[in-house]
Design an enzyme around this catalytic site. Structure first.
Site, PDB file in Angstrom:
ATOM      1  N   ASP A   1      32.607  38.728  42.888  1.00  0.00           N
ATOM      2  CA  ASP A   1      32.772  40.124  43.286  1.00  0.00           C
ATOM      3  C   ASP A   1      32.004  41.088  42.387  1.00  0.00           C
ATOM      4  OD1 ASP A   1      34.377  39.617  41.114  1.00  0.00           O
ATOM      5  OD2 ASP A   1      36.183  40.532  41.940  1.00  0.00           O
TER       6      ASP A   1
ATOM      7  N   SER B   1      35.600  33.585  44.669  1.00  0.00           N
ATOM      8  CA  SER B   1      36.133  34.125  43.411  1.00  0.00           C
ATOM      9  C   SER B   1      36.927  33.090  42.626  1.00  0.00           C
ATOM     10  CB  SER B   1      36.982  35.365  43.699  1.00  0.00           C
ATOM     11  OG  SER B   1      36.207  36.368  44.296  1.00  0.00           O
TER      12      SER B   1
ATOM     13  N   ARG C   1      38.371  37.135  54.067  1.00  0.00           N
ATOM     14  CA  ARG C   1      37.781  38.118  54.971  1.00  0.00           C
ATOM     15  C   ARG C   1      36.448  37.614  55.490  1.00  0.00           C
ATOM     16  NH1 ARG C   1      36.465  43.524  52.681  1.00  0.00           N
ATOM     17  NH2 ARG C   1      35.789  42.351  50.855  1.00  0.00           N
TER      18      ARG C   1
END
Length: 514
Positions: free
Chosen positions: A223, A170, A108
């Site tokens: 995150d 991540s 994203r």
């Protein structure tokens, strides 16, 4: 009646007696098999028991491991990784910032505008990553990301002003500063060999520059840290963040002088966010059952996590990543399936459908949650799930109730252990209401404390949330529990990363604080 009639009557009587004897034997056998299923359920429930005394032992064990992880690398089951984030958003940030969230088959790009203490706008684009790029070179992957981000930035702004970028990456990274870190290993199907050991932020910056985009990484985060940043932006009493979804992790704000393995470390605020990687936590006080052992044998995570250095080798080969597999959503449904499969093998509760329960991960955690939350009188949703997803038809109501109970036990243990982990963090910080802080300092009155939480298990599974909240009260007591707020925080990996980019960009470093 003649002899023939007498013979027929005697034969009928004998046949009737034989049939009756067979029926009685079958009923007795069925009752015995049902009792076996109930016995297995009780054994499982006892093995998963988490009374308050045991949870407090888990809390204390967590605190011990936190201290050990802060003292030295490789000295604890908890990694206690430094993030070099020594300033968090305060609500005073203004401007437009970008973020990239890369951690799976999609990535994203986000544009976040903040001002007047709120997120004014947040727009994003999500794109799939071509499979060939997950096995190519790091340059090919990041060039693809850079071109996509350039298109997004030009479409949104069209100005050639330097912009700060928060990069949520991540994958396991050894952080060297707030905006740099070297890749330890790939997970999630990525296998780009020339990337291991490289500074991923620098590699992305080179691709961004090569594309002609005037954007630079000012914050490299995961995150969990992004969730803490977003929580702190909305409420400055936020001291920790917990992810409880498909996976689980936690981070919190630690005093710099408590990080013994980096003595002399200077920060702007005297504190730093520590990434616990608490999925690795293990203690003999964790309620481990034979089904957890089977899950370990089945998944073999610890054998897949051999890393590059001795300390990481020790970390990954600690026994049985217990906390991760007892709490995170990817495993809960599988634990329930293992229990039901054994019941099917040792009793007749599922008829001839035992083989349908033999395939790993056929019972997902969303299905487990739907089973547990079915409150219809005849458990019609449970019947539908068993029939459609597990191919087990015609289950009687008492069997469906048995299935619900198994799912409840798995859920309750996971939620209560997650609560113990949260209290462990609070105890380390001196905010759990007990007499003396783990640092040895005396405590005053409990202060208001906020823990940011993100993840589908807590957000989307009300029963899990209720069990977790209930356990917090049992461990800390009602008075202290009232001072602790668990705040659902959405999109830490996107908006949170952009806010960290704002704080740590060159013109903001002096304003953020912890």
């Amino acid at each position: 009646m003649g002899r023939v009639g007498l013979g027929v009557a005697a034969g009928c009587a004998a046949a009737t007696c034989a049939i009756a004897a067979v029926l009685v034997a079958r009923r007795a056998s069925a009752r015995a098999r049902w009792r076996r299923a109930v016995a297995l359920l009780r054994e499982f429930e006892e093995g998963c028991a988490t009374p308050p005394a045991r949870l407090r032992q888990v809390v204390d064990a967590m605190v011990v491991e936190m201290h050990a992880g802060l003292a030295s690398d490789g000295g604890s089951k908890l990694k206690m990784l430094l993030t070099f984030v020594d300033a968090l958003p305060t609500g005073n940030e203004e401007g437009i910032y970008y973020a990239i969230d890369l951690g799976g088959t999609n990535f994203r790009a986000l544009r976040v505008e903040v001002g007047a203490g709120s997120v004014v706008t947040s727009r994003e684009v999500e794109l799939p990553i071509p499979e060939e790029l997950t096995k190519g070179t790091i340059e090919e992957l990041f060039n693809f990301v850079a071109v996509a981000l350039k298109d997004f930035v030009e479409r949104e702004d069209g100005k050639d002003e330097q912009k700060a970028l928060g990069f949520t990456f991540s994958f396991p990274v050894r952080q060297t500063s707030v905006s740099s870190g070297s890749l330890i290993r790939w997970t999630k199907g990525f296998s780009i060999e020339n990337a291991v050991g490289k500074d991923v932020a620098q590699c992305l910056n080179e691709s961004l520059a090569g594309s002609g985009l005037n954007v630079r990484v000012t914050a490299l985060v995961n995150d969990t840290v992004g969730t803490l940043a977003l929580g702190h932006y909305h409420d400055e009493d936020t001291v920790a963040a917990v992810i409880i979804g498909a996976g689980t992790n936690a981070c919190y704000i630690e005093r710099s002088d408590a990080i013994i393995k980096c003595q002399g470390l200077l920060t702007n605020s005297g504190g730093m966010v520590v990434n616990m990687e608490w999925g690795n936590f293990w203690s003999s006080h964790l309620p481990r059952t034979p089904y957890d052992i089977s899950l370990d044998d089945e998944t073999q995570n610890r054998n897949d996590q051999v890393a590059l250095s001795v300390e990481y080798l020790l970390q990954y080969l600690y026994p049985w990543l217990g906390f991760e597999k007892m709490i995170s959503g990817i495993y809960l449904g599988e634990i329930a399936r293992l229990v039901l499969h054994r019941m099917a093998l040792e009793s007749d509760v599922f008829g001839d459908a035992a083989d349908n329960l033999s395939t790993p991960f056929t019972l997902s955690t969303p299905l487990l949650a739907a089973i547990r939350e079915d409150d219809s009188p005849d458990l019609s949703e449970v019947r539908r799930i068993l029939q459609e997803h597990l191919k087990i038809p015609d289950t009687p109501l008492k069997t469906r109730r048995l299935v619900v109970k198994v799912c409840d036990i798995v859920t309750r243990r996971a939620a209560r252990l997650a609560a113990a982990g949260i209290v462990g963090i609070l105890k380390k910080l001196g905010r759990d209401g007990s007499g003396v802080a783990s640092s040895g300092r005396m405590r005053g009155q409990p202060r208001r404390t906020v823990v940011a939480i993100e993840g589908g298990l807590y957000q989307g599974y009300p029963v899990f949330r209720e069990y977790l909240d209930e356990a917090l009260v049992e461990i800390m007591g009602e008075e202290v529990a009232r001072t602790v707020a668990l705040r659902v925080t959405e999109d830490g990996s996107g908006v949170g990363a952009a806010l960290l980019a704002a704080v740590h960009s060159s013109n903001r470093q002096q304003e953020g604080s912890i």
